[in-house]
Design an enzyme around this catalytic site. Structure first.
Site, PDB file in Angstrom:
ATOM      1  N   GLU A 154       0.945  -1.184   0.019  1.00 24.08           N
ATOM      2  CA  GLU A 154      -0.059   0.311   0.054  1.00 24.08           C
ATOM      3  C   GLU A 154       0.850   1.347   0.012  1.00 24.08           C
ATOM      4  O   GLU A 154       1.307   1.604   0.946  1.00 24.08           O
ATOM      5  CB  GLU A 154      -0.873  -0.172   1.316  1.00 24.08           C
ATOM      6  CG  GLU A 154      -1.806  -1.361   1.202  1.00 24.08           C
ATOM      7  CD  GLU A 154      -3.110  -0.943   0.272  1.00 24.08           C
ATOM      8  OE1 GLU A 154      -3.260  -0.020  -0.045  1.00 24.08           O
ATOM      9  OE2 GLU A 154      -3.621  -2.006  -0.131  1.00 24.08           O
TER      10      GLU A 154
ATOM     11  N   CYS B 256      -2.380   9.694   2.649  1.00 24.02           N
ATOM     12  CA  CYS B 256      -1.857   8.858   1.317  1.00 24.02           C
ATOM     13  C   CYS B 256      -2.793   9.364   0.149  1.00 24.02           C
ATOM     14  O   CYS B 256      -2.307   9.449  -0.948  1.00 24.02           O
ATOM     15  CB  CYS B 256      -1.645   7.520   1.519  1.00 24.02           C
ATOM     16  SG  CYS B 256      -3.266   6.653   2.072  1.00 24.02           S
TER      17      CYS B 256
HETATM   18  P1  NAD Z   1       8.050   4.936   5.025  1.00 27.24           P
HETATM   19  O1  NAD Z   1       7.984   3.969   3.794  1.00 27.24           O
HETATM   20  O2  NAD Z   1       9.065   5.510   5.521  1.00 27.24           O
HETATM   21  O3  NAD Z   1       7.972   3.987   6.309  1.00 27.24           O
HETATM   22  C1  NAD Z   1       6.718   2.990   6.310  1.00 27.24           C
HETATM   23  C2  NAD Z   1       7.254   1.860   7.163  1.00 27.24           C
HETATM   24  O4  NAD Z   1       8.398   1.312   6.924  1.00 27.24           O
HETATM   25  C3  NAD Z   1       7.966   2.303   8.544  1.00 27.24           C
HETATM   26  O5  NAD Z   1       7.291   1.310   9.706  1.00 27.24           O
HETATM   27  C4  NAD Z   1       9.287   2.230   8.581  1.00 27.24           C
HETATM   28  O6  NAD Z   1       9.824   1.897   9.788  1.00 27.24           O
HETATM   29  C5  NAD Z   1       9.633   1.268   7.613  1.00 27.24           C
HETATM   30  N1  NAD Z   1      10.872   1.472   7.117  1.00 27.24           N
HETATM   31  C6  NAD Z   1      11.334   2.794   6.692  1.00 27.24           C
HETATM   32  N2  NAD Z   1      12.543   2.666   6.062  1.00 27.24           N
HETATM   33  C7  NAD Z   1      12.751   1.359   5.886  1.00 27.24           C
HETATM   34  C8  NAD Z   1      13.846   0.580   5.193  1.00 27.24           C
HETATM   35  N3  NAD Z   1      14.812   1.192   4.741  1.00 27.24           N
HETATM   36  N4  NAD Z   1      13.703  -0.865   5.182  1.00 27.24           N
HETATM   37  C9  NAD Z   1      12.548  -1.453   5.573  1.00 27.24           C
HETATM   38  N5  NAD Z   1      11.469  -0.767   6.304  1.00 27.24           N
HETATM   39  C10 NAD Z   1      11.762   0.813   6.650  1.00 27.24           C
HETATM   40  O7  NAD Z   1       6.708   5.554   5.166  1.00 27.24           O
HETATM   41  P2  NAD Z   1       5.963   6.696   5.958  1.00 27.24           P
HETATM   42  O8  NAD Z   1       6.701   8.039   5.948  1.00 27.24           O
HETATM   43  O9  NAD Z   1       5.822   6.153   7.336  1.00 27.24           O
HETATM   44  O10 NAD Z   1       4.695   7.012   5.281  1.00 27.24           O
HETATM   45  C11 NAD Z   1       4.441   8.049   4.221  1.00 27.24           C
HETATM   46  C12 NAD Z   1       4.104   7.337   3.072  1.00 27.24           C
HETATM   47  O11 NAD Z   1       3.442   6.173   2.966  1.00 27.24           O
HETATM   48  C13 NAD Z   1       3.676   8.050   1.804  1.00 27.24           C
HETATM   49  O12 NAD Z   1       4.358   7.956   0.668  1.00 27.24           O
HETATM   50  C14 NAD Z   1       2.119   7.772   1.859  1.00 27.24           C
HETATM   51  O13 NAD Z   1       1.629   8.037   0.496  1.00 27.24           O
HETATM   52  C15 NAD Z   1       2.128   6.020   2.085  1.00 27.24           C
HETATM   53  N6  NAD Z   1       1.078   5.519   2.531  1.00 27.24           N
HETATM   54  C16 NAD Z   1       0.363   4.998   1.856  1.00 27.24           C
HETATM   55  C17 NAD Z   1      -0.930   4.396   2.392  1.00 27.24           C
HETATM   56  C18 NAD Z   1      -1.925   3.401   1.624  1.00 27.24           C
HETATM   57  O14 NAD Z   1      -2.650   2.864   2.077  1.00 27.24           O
HETATM   58  N7  NAD Z   1      -1.468   3.300   0.214  1.00 27.24           N
HETATM   59  C19 NAD Z   1      -1.151   4.868   3.538  1.00 27.24           C
HETATM   60  C20 NAD Z   1      -0.556   5.538   4.192  1.00 27.24           C
HETATM   61  C21 NAD Z   1       0.616   6.058   3.793  1.00 27.24           C
END
Ligand code: NAD
Length: 461
Positions: free
Chosen positions: A213, A247
């Site tokens: 997602e 998002c």
């Molecule tokens: P992110 O990708 O930075 O982090 C998401 C998760 O991944 C966190 O739990 C984080 O600890 C983990 N993570 C971060 N870096 C990582 C790595 N290198 N390796 C493995 N895991 C890692 O995202 P965010 O800043 O928490 O959220 C914002 C993003 O999420 C935006 O792009 C938004 O559009 C998207 N989002 C999508 C949905 C959806 O339902 N499609 C919902 C909410 C947010």
């Protein structure tokens, strides 16, 4: 990277619990969903306090977008789970006569749910509901950026569920990557596109089914037939809810040239109507999650033409609801997902040109179109691709459990909510059941003249 032994042990304990068969009976799943329903109801105040602590999220928004949405998903699942868990009989094939055929939804097993920070409670627990309903065990890894909410989620799960069934592991990217090394049966990830790619690669190494997602830039189109007053309210609401950190928030507006000026005026009036003349003092407007994102968003303002808003305060990580006009596709703000309360406004001369611009970019998670023209709505609906869309509204499609929610292309793979959540954690096992007799000899060698018979048989089909 090697995973720390305690994480391996957690997964092994969950594998053993899953193998014991205890998570499979419908009664167990119903009981667990009810237990969660009650636990969330008891913790409402604590959940609202945690979100307020993490980024000043208004209690109304926390209730509507974190608590109520989860509770309505649970109710929906409780109502439909008996039906979903039944084997689904399908027609049998003439060639296999006699047989009876059915599809069994089989729980994948032990799942990993990695959550994002922007709706930290809901985005971790909502996929977990699918795991519970499907009869899986789950390890949750909420975001490290919302420590109050992630801590509360961990406590809530620990107090109500045994760790061999459900547990929360807290930490950042390193913990996440250590978890991704482990032999899960399903991975469900919510977050950014770059991290989505890391997760997809890790899942591919072990051929683990994965739901992604993700995000991206979701356009919002407005044509000259639109009801501008209503459009302004629905856009301001969908964009500035959660301070734009959603998002599916409209990332940018694409407005037909002839109505750009009146729309900008109505959007400005609506911002004042919703948040008052000083939005910094409004109890209904959240703050930016951390200093890094505050700096990122503030720097996007540097070379932009501010139409409304634009005020910032680093100490409280406040950025005003902001409209940016005269923006071009080449502007830095149009290169990445904004994820904050900045709304660039671009214009288009004709709808086909707007559609062409959208289709020249990665497929968005959501697309919105405000119009009163049936023909124009048909055009946008059929000539664009996106995860989901609203016609004459923003973001609301995700609140209907009858609508699967997810992205397409770089905005995600797979979907969830309602039955789609159950399916995301289930394998569709096809089962053919044949009695010992009759045992028709047509398919067995020696074939002799059977080729002619089988040709005739195929003609009847
Ligand atoms: P992110 O990708 O930075 O982090 C998401 C998760 O991944 C966190 O739990 C984080 O600890 C983990 N993570 C971060 N870096 C990582 C790595 N290198 N390796 C493995 N895991 C890692 O995202 P965010 O800043 O928490 O959220 C914002 C993003 O999420 C935006 O792009 C938004 O559009 C998207 N989002 C999508 C949905 C959806 O339902 N499609 C919902 C909410 C947010």
């Amino acid at each position: 990277m090697t995973s720390p032994p305690h994480l391996e042990t957690l997964v092994q304990r969950q594998k053993a619990f899953f193998a014991s068969g205890q998570t499979r009976p419908l009664n167990f799943r119903v009981q667990m969903l009810r237990r969660l329903q009650e636990a969330i109801a008891r913790e409402e105040e604590a959940i609202m306090a945690a979100l307020a602590e993490d980024f000043g999220k208004p209690p109304f928004e926390t209730y509507a977008t974190e608590i109520a949405i989860l509770q309505s998903e649970i109710k929906f699942m409780l109502r439909h789970l008996p039906q979903w868990t039944k084997p689904r009989r399908v027609k049998s094939s003439f060639l296999n006569f006699p047989s009876s055929d059915a599809i069994y939804a089989e729980p994948y097993g032990v799942s990993l749910v990695i959550g994002a920070w922007n709706y930290p409670f809901q985005l971790t627990l909502s996929p977990m509901l699918g795991a519970l309903a499907a009869g899986c065990c789950a390890i949750l890894k909420p975001s490290e950026l919302t420590s109050a909410t992630s801590g509360l989620t961990a406590r809530l799960i620990q107090e109500h569920f045994p760790p061999e069934y459900l547990t929360v592991v807290q930490g950042g990217p390193q913990v996440s990557q250590a978890l991704l090394e482990l032999p899960f049966d399903k991975i469900f990830f919510t977050g950014s596109v770059p991290v989505g790619k890391i997760v997809a690669q890790a899942a591919a190494k072990q051929l683990i089914p994965v739901t992604l997602e993700l995000g991206g830039k979701s356009p919002c189109l407005i044509d000259e037939t639109a009801n501008l007053s209503v459009a302004a309210k629905r856009i301001v609401w969908g964009k500035f809810l959660n301070a734009g950190q959603t998002c599916v928030a409209p990332d940018y507006l694409l407005v037909q040239e002839s109505v750009a000026a009146p729309l900008l005026e109505k959007l400005t009036q609506t911002i004042t109507q919703f948040y008052g003349p000083l939005p910094a003092q409004s109890p209904d407007f959240a703050r930016i999650i951390n200093d890094r994102h505050f700096q990122r968003l503030s720097s996007l303002l540097d070379h932009a033409n501010v139409y409304t808003g634009g005020q910032t305060d680093a100490a409280s990580r406040y950025i005003a609801p902001t409209l940016l006009s005269n923006i071009t596709w080449e502007h830095p703000i149009m290169q990445e997902e904004i994820f904050g309360p900045l709304l660039p406004v671009l214009t288009y001369p004709s709808l086909p040109q707007a559609i062409q611009q959208i289709n020249a970019r990665p497929k968005p998670l959501a697309l919105y179109f405000f119009s009163e023209s049936k023909k124009a709505k048909e055009l946008v609906l059929h000539q664009t691709s996106c995860g989901g869309m609203c016609l004459n509204d923003t973001i609301s499609h995700l609140a209907n459990p009858h609508l699967p929610f997810g992205g397409v292309g770089t905005s995600g793979q797979g979907n969830y909510h309602g039955k789609a959540s159950f399916d995301a954690f289930s394998h569709q096992k096809s089962v053919l059941m044949k009695p010992a007799h009759p045992d028709l000899p047509l398919r067995y060698p020696p074939y002799g003249k059977k080729l002619n018979w089988i040709k005739k048989a195929f003609k009847w089909l």
